[in-house]
Design an enzyme around this catalytic site. Structure first.
Site, mmCIF file in Angstrom:
data_model
loop_
_atom_site.group_PDB
_atom_site.id
_atom_site.type_symbol
_atom_site.label_atom_id
_atom_site.label_comp_id
_atom_site.label_asym_id
_atom_site.label_seq_id
_atom_site.Cartn_x
_atom_site.Cartn_y
_atom_site.Cartn_z
ATOM 1 N N TYR A 1 -14.857 17.686 -16.091
ATOM 2 C CA TYR A 1 -15.271 16.312 -15.856
ATOM 3 C C TYR A 1 -16.297 16.321 -14.723
ATOM 4 O O TYR A 1 -16.048 16.872 -13.644
ATOM 5 C CB TYR A 1 -14.055 15.460 -15.505
ATOM 6 C CG TYR A 1 -14.383 14.010 -15.380
ATOM 7 C CD1 TYR A 1 -14.724 13.266 -16.500
ATOM 8 C CD2 TYR A 1 -14.377 13.381 -14.147
ATOM 9 C CE1 TYR A 1 -15.054 11.927 -16.386
ATOM 10 C CE2 TYR A 1 -14.694 12.040 -14.026
ATOM 11 C CZ TYR A 1 -15.032 11.324 -15.152
ATOM 12 O OH TYR A 1 -15.369 10.005 -15.035
ATOM 13 N N ARG B 1 0.839 -1.212 0.000
ATOM 14 C CA ARG B 1 0.000 0.000 0.000
ATOM 15 C C ARG B 1 0.868 1.253 0.000
ATOM 16 O O ARG B 1 0.495 2.301 -0.528
ATOM 17 C CB ARG B 1 -0.978 0.026 1.185
ATOM 18 C CG ARG B 1 -1.807 1.321 1.171
ATOM 19 C CD ARG B 1 -2.988 1.353 2.136
ATOM 20 N NE ARG B 1 -2.790 0.583 3.331
ATOM 21 C CZ ARG B 1 -1.967 0.944 4.327
ATOM 22 N NH1 ARG B 1 -1.285 2.067 4.269
ATOM 23 N NH2 ARG B 1 -1.836 0.165 5.378
ATOM 24 N N LYS C 1 -7.483 7.087 -19.729
ATOM 25 C CA LYS C 1 -7.745 7.632 -21.058
ATOM 26 C C LYS C 1 -6.496 7.473 -21.933
ATOM 27 O O LYS C 1 -6.105 6.354 -22.206
ATOM 28 C CB LYS C 1 -8.221 9.085 -20.921
ATOM 29 C CG LYS C 1 -9.254 9.295 -19.805
ATOM 30 C CD LYS C 1 -10.601 8.639 -20.071
ATOM 31 C CE LYS C 1 -11.512 8.603 -18.861
ATOM 32 N NZ LYS C 1 -11.776 9.888 -18.206
ATOM 33 N N ASP D 1 -5.789 19.392 -14.706
ATOM 34 C CA ASP D 1 -6.191 18.073 -15.195
ATOM 35 C C ASP D 1 -5.799 18.031 -16.670
ATOM 36 O O ASP D 1 -6.407 18.694 -17.510
ATOM 37 C CB ASP D 1 -7.708 17.899 -15.010
ATOM 38 C CG ASP D 1 -8.193 16.514 -15.439
ATOM 39 O OD1 ASP D 1 -7.554 15.899 -16.319
ATOM 40 O OD2 ASP D 1 -9.221 16.060 -14.900
HETATM 41 C C1 LIG Z 1 -12.160 10.269 -16.879
HETATM 42 C C2 LIG Z 1 -11.715 11.580 -16.355
HETATM 43 C C3 LIG Z 1 -11.448 11.771 -14.999
HETATM 44 C C4 LIG Z 1 -11.690 10.682 -13.960
HETATM 45 O O1 LIG Z 1 -10.833 9.615 -14.142
HETATM 46 P P1 LIG Z 1 -11.213 8.085 -13.715
HETATM 47 O O2 LIG Z 1 -10.006 7.348 -14.150
HETATM 48 O O3 LIG Z 1 -12.453 7.741 -14.456
HETATM 49 O O4 LIG Z 1 -11.411 8.070 -12.248
HETATM 50 C C5 LIG Z 1 -10.982 12.996 -14.589
HETATM 51 N N1 LIG Z 1 -10.790 14.012 -15.476
HETATM 52 C C6 LIG Z 1 -11.046 13.863 -16.784
HETATM 53 C C7 LIG Z 1 -10.833 15.010 -17.696
HETATM 54 C C8 LIG Z 1 -11.503 12.648 -17.269
HETATM 55 O O5 LIG Z 1 -11.759 12.527 -18.576
#
Ligand SMILES: *Cc1c(COP(=O)(O)O)cnc(C)c1O
Length: 399
Positions: free
Chosen positions: A121, A68, A217, A192
């Site tokens: 998001y 962890r 992604k 992000d």
């Molecule tokens: C998908 C996404 C997230 C969240 O990520 P997860 O892996 O689904 O928890 C955050 N920000 C953006 C821009 C995303 O496309």
């Protein structure tokens, strides 16, 4: 908190990281995080499946203790993403993008102020809403491409969350200006970078404190894992995020992280191919009789074009369109596609799309008939033919 395993600042194993920094991003994606070279060494890092480590005495500063806290299968991916983002310290991998975001957004103090994009998001905005409800955090929503509006919201803010380009409206933030202004106001800046990837935009180079990815992604890129990663601007910030991961336990499985590294190797090929496809499709969609509106920062007529051209090295592979029909005819159009997959999420090799307002939680300022397209790496003519035949139904149905 004696050992540096606990404070998260332990240097990782590879001396390769040292060299990787001098190479171009496409090379970094391929070469970072390889095992040390010696006769008979594996080319790829092994997957270590072990929850605990042999420990015969007082743990040394870089000693692995318990999975962890830290485990070696995370390191190559953490090093590779950090190299790509230009981070001076290894990334910190999480079990999802939301876990990664939570580790930084939670730094806003109770009763503090968090500035967020109006369009972002959904679950990031949901997290901000939860901070408001449970911790009295004041959440200010701004149009992230309206620089003066963001600047005036920064007074007294503790943190600015930037998403750029935004989900699903593709607005582009003026990163250098916003980051400098936020720092002047004393706010921490989190970017992000999921949509852009470090190949198109490196927020740390503009002074951001943290870069966050949903590695689900583009970084992993094959729609087969859910993962997140944070890159921090320095050891101290990294330690905060690492400590959050240890305390909250939102860790990634070693096998998923290995898969994400495997996907990351082709990041440059995928981002280039998908971006080139997106440019062709956006241009054709802008001319299509059944398309009323296209948002893609690579189109000269797009409101984000100038900023994206100045701050990004490409325009990405997400497009938003509004067909001429209403939400129902858009849903029928989506169901008439045979190559494009109707699905949420984005950034995979396969092209996907969805009408965002089918989620009741989506911002009401997103038009009901808006479709977000995540362009993949298929042959662009096949993608176009499928879109075109489905879009043409919108007229034949309403005629
Ligand atoms: C998908 C996404 C997230 C969240 O990520 P997860 O892996 O689904 O928890 C955050 N920000 C953006 C821009 C995303 O496309």
């Amino acid at each position: 908190m004696g050992s540096s395993n606990h404070d998260g600042v332990a240097p990782h194993h590879g001396d390769a990281t040292h060299d990787v920094r001098h190479w171009h991003p496409a090379t970094q994606a391929v070469a970072a995080g390889r095992p040390p070279r010696h006769q008979g060494a594996p080319v790829n890092p092994p997957i270590v499946l072990s929850s605990t480590y042999v420990s015969t005495g007082t743990p040394g500063p870089n000693e692995l203790l318990y999975t962890r806290i830290d485990t070696e299968t995370w390191h190559p991916f953490e090093e590779a993403v950090a190299a790509l983002e230009g981070a001076p310290v290894p990334g910190v991998v999480f079990g999802s993008g939301m876990a990664a975001l939570a580790s930084v957004l939670s730094q806003v103090p109770d009763g503090g102020t968090l500035v967020v994009p109006r369009h972002a998001y959904q679950v990031s905005l949901g997290f901000a809403e939860d901070l408001h409800k449970r911790h009295g955090v004041q959440v200010i929503k701004v149009d992230i491409d309206d620089t003066p509006a963001v600047l005036s919201a920064l007074n007294g803010a503790h943190m600015l969350l930037i998403e750029s380009p935004t989900n699903p409206m593709l607005e582009v933030a003026d990163l250098p200006t916003l980051i400098a202004a936020a720092h002047q106001a004393g706010a921490t800046v989190v970017v992000d970078n999921t949509f852009a990837t470090p190949l198109l935009q490196q927020p740390l180079s503009h002074g951001a404190d943290y870069v966050v990815h949903s590695a689900t992604k583009y970084l992993a890129g094959h729609s087969d894992v859910v993962l997140g990663v944070v890159c921090a601007a320095d050891h101290q910030r990294r330690a905060l995020v690492h400590n959050y991961r240890t305390l909250h336990g939102a860790i990634a499985g070693p096998q998923e992280v290995w898969l994400a590294l495997r996907g990351l190797r082709t990041l440059s090929l995928r981002v280039n191919a998908a971006g080139a496809n997106a440019m062709v499709l956006a241009q054709r969609l802008a001319e299509h009789p059944q398309v009323a509106q296209v948002r893609y920062p690579g189109l000269p007529q797009d409101p984000g074009f100038a900023t994206a051209s100045a701050t990004m090295s490409g325009y990405g592979a997400i497009i938003a369109i509004q067909p001429t029909g209403d939400a129902h005819s858009v849903d029928r159009m989506i169901n008439a596609l045979t190559l494009w997959t109707p699905a949420t999420s984005l950034g995979g090799v396969e092209s996907t799309l969805e009408r965002r307002r089918r989620f009741t939680t989506e911002s009401l300022t997103v038009p009901e008939n808006l479709i977000r397209l995540s362009v993949g790496i298929e042959d662009v003519e096949d993608l176009w033919a499928d879109l075109d035949q489905a879009l043409r139904r919108i007229t034949s149905e309403s005629a």
